[in-house]
Design an enzyme around this catalytic site. Structure first.
Site, PDB file in Angstrom:
ATOM      1  N   SER A  46     -18.486 -45.559   9.507  1.00 41.62           N
ATOM      2  CA  SER A  46     -17.988 -45.799  10.858  1.00 41.62           C
ATOM      3  C   SER A  46     -16.874 -44.798  11.167  1.00 41.62           C
ATOM      4  O   SER A  46     -15.984 -44.585  10.349  1.00 41.62           O
ATOM      5  CB  SER A  46     -17.443 -47.220  10.995  1.00 41.62           C
ATOM      6  OG  SER A  46     -16.744 -47.360  12.224  1.00 41.62           O
ATOM      7  N   PHE A  95     -14.513 -52.536  13.480  1.00 41.23           N
ATOM      8  CA  PHE A  95     -14.834 -53.639  12.566  1.00 41.23           C
ATOM      9  C   PHE A  95     -14.168 -54.947  13.005  1.00 41.23           C
ATOM     10  O   PHE A  95     -13.607 -55.687  12.178  1.00 41.23           O
ATOM     11  CB  PHE A  95     -14.419 -53.329  11.131  1.00 41.23           C
ATOM     12  CG  PHE A  95     -15.244 -52.282  10.427  1.00 41.23           C
ATOM     13  CD1 PHE A  95     -16.413 -51.790  10.969  1.00 41.23           C
ATOM     14  CD2 PHE A  95     -14.838 -51.790   9.198  1.00 41.23           C
ATOM     15  CE1 PHE A  95     -17.168 -50.821  10.304  1.00 41.23           C
ATOM     16  CE2 PHE A  95     -15.578 -50.833   8.510  1.00 41.23           C
ATOM     17  CZ  PHE A  95     -16.744 -50.347   9.072  1.00 41.23           C
ATOM     18  N   THR A 142     -20.636 -55.390  10.772  1.00 39.40           N
ATOM     19  CA  THR A 142     -19.911 -55.203   9.526  1.00 39.40           C
ATOM     20  C   THR A 142     -18.835 -56.285   9.380  1.00 39.40           C
ATOM     21  O   THR A 142     -18.094 -56.580  10.320  1.00 39.40           O
ATOM     22  CB  THR A 142     -19.275 -53.805   9.476  1.00 39.40           C
ATOM     23  OG1 THR A 142     -20.311 -52.824   9.519  1.00 39.40           O
ATOM     24  CG2 THR A 142     -18.439 -53.604   8.238  1.00 39.40           C
ATOM     25  N   ASN A 162     -18.524 -46.394  21.353  1.00 39.09           N
ATOM     26  CA  ASN A 162     -17.721 -47.557  20.962  1.00 39.09           C
ATOM     27  C   ASN A 162     -16.674 -47.161  19.934  1.00 39.09           C
ATOM     28  O   ASN A 162     -16.868 -46.239  19.146  1.00 39.09           O
ATOM     29  CB  ASN A 162     -18.624 -48.685  20.429  1.00 39.09           C
ATOM     30  CG  ASN A 162     -18.786 -48.630  18.919  1.00 39.09           C
ATOM     31  OD1 ASN A 162     -17.945 -49.109  18.165  1.00 39.09           O
ATOM     32  ND2 ASN A 162     -19.880 -48.011  18.466  1.00 39.09           N
ATOM     33  N   ASN A 204     -25.244 -43.791  11.022  1.00 34.67           N
ATOM     34  CA  ASN A 204     -24.282 -44.456  11.886  1.00 34.67           C
ATOM     35  C   ASN A 204     -24.133 -43.641  13.181  1.00 34.67           C
ATOM     36  O   ASN A 204     -24.924 -42.736  13.451  1.00 34.67           O
ATOM     37  CB  ASN A 204     -22.934 -44.574  11.160  1.00 34.67           C
ATOM     38  CG  ASN A 204     -22.173 -45.836  11.524  1.00 34.67           C
ATOM     39  OD1 ASN A 204     -22.058 -46.173  12.693  1.00 34.67           O
ATOM     40  ND2 ASN A 204     -21.652 -46.529  10.520  1.00 34.67           N
ATOM     41  N   ASN A 227     -14.618 -45.339  13.307  1.00 36.32           N
ATOM     42  CA  ASN A 227     -13.583 -46.096  14.020  1.00 36.32           C
ATOM     43  C   ASN A 227     -12.581 -46.796  13.117  1.00 36.32           C
ATOM     44  O   ASN A 227     -11.730 -47.545  13.598  1.00 36.32           O
ATOM     45  CB  ASN A 227     -14.254 -47.123  14.942  1.00 36.32           C
ATOM     46  CG  ASN A 227     -15.158 -46.443  15.949  1.00 36.32           C
ATOM     47  OD1 ASN A 227     -14.803 -45.412  16.512  1.00 36.32           O
ATOM     48  ND2 ASN A 227     -16.335 -47.014  16.160  1.00 36.32           N
ATOM     49  N   THR A 228     -12.674 -46.587  11.807  1.00 33.21           N
ATOM     50  CA  THR A 228     -11.663 -47.045  10.852  1.00 33.21           C
ATOM     51  C   THR A 228     -11.083 -45.813  10.191  1.00 33.21           C
ATOM     52  O   THR A 228     -11.819 -45.020   9.582  1.00 33.21           O
ATOM     53  CB  THR A 228     -12.287 -47.987   9.798  1.00 33.21           C
ATOM     54  OG1 THR A 228     -12.753 -49.168  10.440  1.00 33.21           O
ATOM     55  CG2 THR A 228     -11.263 -48.362   8.743  1.00 33.21           C
ATOM     56  N   LYS A 234     -24.841 -46.846   3.959  1.00 22.36           N
ATOM     57  CA  LYS A 234     -24.990 -46.346   5.333  1.00 22.36           C
ATOM     58  C   LYS A 234     -24.125 -45.113   5.521  1.00 22.36           C
ATOM     59  O   LYS A 234     -22.908 -45.163   5.315  1.00 22.36           O
ATOM     60  CB  LYS A 234     -24.609 -47.427   6.345  1.00 22.36           C
ATOM     61  CG  LYS A 234     -24.922 -47.022   7.783  1.00 22.36           C
ATOM     62  CD  LYS A 234     -24.884 -48.209   8.727  1.00 22.36           C
ATOM     63  CE  LYS A 234     -25.380 -47.836  10.118  1.00 22.36           C
ATOM     64  NZ  LYS A 234     -25.449 -49.015  11.012  1.00 22.36           N
TER      65      LYS A 234
END
Length: 348
Positions: free
Chosen positions: A181, A118, A89, A114, A252, A183-184, A223
């Site tokens: 995601s 990004f 990404t 993980n 994802n 993770n953001t 996604k």
């Protein structure tokens, strides 16, 4: 020779920090391409052409986003036989991602956690790398996965997606919009009805304008996460149809830890990928297939670790498949294995 070589290499790589191993591995893939020796790691991939989103794919097996975030290794990865490559990404501005360590293997479960966040060099650097690659110029299908910068307020997220879409449109075969995601911070809030409706509407207006400017139509794929209930899946499917989005990528990584409970690193924050994601991701594909009733294609990704997994994802309703963690654990030979399994299923 090919199936035997990668397990030996994997022992070396798995003795290293995951990100260090990734860098060395990509250098190795580049070296194999430069010397014409990619066949040492990848078996021949049988041709199995398919048309999806108005694009022609030589086979339905693709590389998922995340492995080549900056588009630095497009040609080397394409030499391994993938039917399409998705990079990113990518975000409007460069950003370092989350602090290290941020990637953790769980080998006895064929899994990875993980929380990369990004990390990438920004959209302009990615475009410079794509311009230097032969694969897209030779007709290869190149997806570019776009996201938002971590410090862009969620209420302004659409600005980042529209900026990236504008920048990558001319270089992409299709554009993947990553709102899933874990993770953001707050990113998955964009999957909620009102926010998603607004974002998709803005993207489609921009897509039409860019198609006129560039003289070609570049499909948009959304996604989504695996951590959705059936009502959420149906709501997303309704919005995808309403806005005439060209495809959906499912899925994802997951924030659940089913299948890795009690294992080392299982409690690390981040998204879980690999074999434990297989059932969850396949279930989402099945639900989408019912909800969409064939009105737009599904790209199946998540937990694909074998040819049988890839064929099962097609049987569940996907038109194309992708993998990333499977590539780490199985190596490039998985590309040919997956393509062959899908081809056999279609011929049966």
């Amino acid at each position: 020779m090919v199936p035997m070589l990668y397990p030996l290499l994997r022992q070396f790589f798995f003795a290293l920090d995951p990100e260090v191993a990734h860098g060395i591995g990509m250098t190795g893939v580049e070296l194999l391409r430069a010397t014409g020796a990619s066949c040492l790691l990848a078996s021949p991939v049988p041709p199995d052409p398919v048309s999806v989103m108005g694009l022609s794919f030589p086979n339905p097996v693709g590389l998922a986003a995340g492995l080549d975030k900056n588009g630095e290794h497009v040609d080397a990865l394409a030499a391994l036989g993938f039917g399409f490559i998705e990079i990113g990404t990518v975000t409007p501005r460069p950003q370092p991602g989350n602090p290290r360590p941020r990637m953790f293997r769980i080998p006895d479960r064929q899994a990875i956690i993980n929380r990369m966040g990004f990390n990438n060099d920004g959209v302009d650097r990615l475009l410079a790398n794509v311009a230097a690659a032969r694969f897209p110029r030779q007709g290869g299908v190149l997806g570019i996965n776009i996201g938002k910068n971590f410090d862009t307020p969620i209420e302004r997220a659409a600005d980042d997606y529209l900026f990236c879409l504008e920048r990558v449109y001319g270089a992409a075969s299709y554009v993947a919009v990553n709102i899933s995601s874990p993770n953001t911070r707050n990113l998955r809030d964009l999957q909620q009805d009102a926010a998603l409706d607004s974002l998709l509407g803005s993207l489609k207006v921009a897509q039409a304008r860019l198609a006129d400017r560039h003289g070609r139509y570049v499909p948009l794929a959304l996604k989504i996460a695996p951590d959705l209930d059936e009502s959420q899946v149906r709501a997303i499917a309704d919005l995808l149809r309403r806005h005439r989005i060209d495809a959906v990528i499912a899925t994802n990584t997951t924030v659940t830890r089913v299948g890795v409970e009690g294992r080392p690193h299982a409690d690390e924050a981040g998204g879980l990928s690999g074999a434990p994601l297989l059932a969850l991701s396949t279930a989402i594909v099945r639900q989408l297939a019912v909800a969409l009733a064939g009105e737009l294609p599904i790209i199946g990704v998540g937990g694909i670790m074998s040819g049988a997994d890839a064929a099962a994802r097609i049987a569940a309703g996907a038109s194309l498949v992708q993998f990333y963690t499977g590539f780490i654990y199985r190596g490039p030979d998985l590309v040919g294995e997956a393509a062959a399994a899908i081809a056999r299923q279609r011929q049966a």
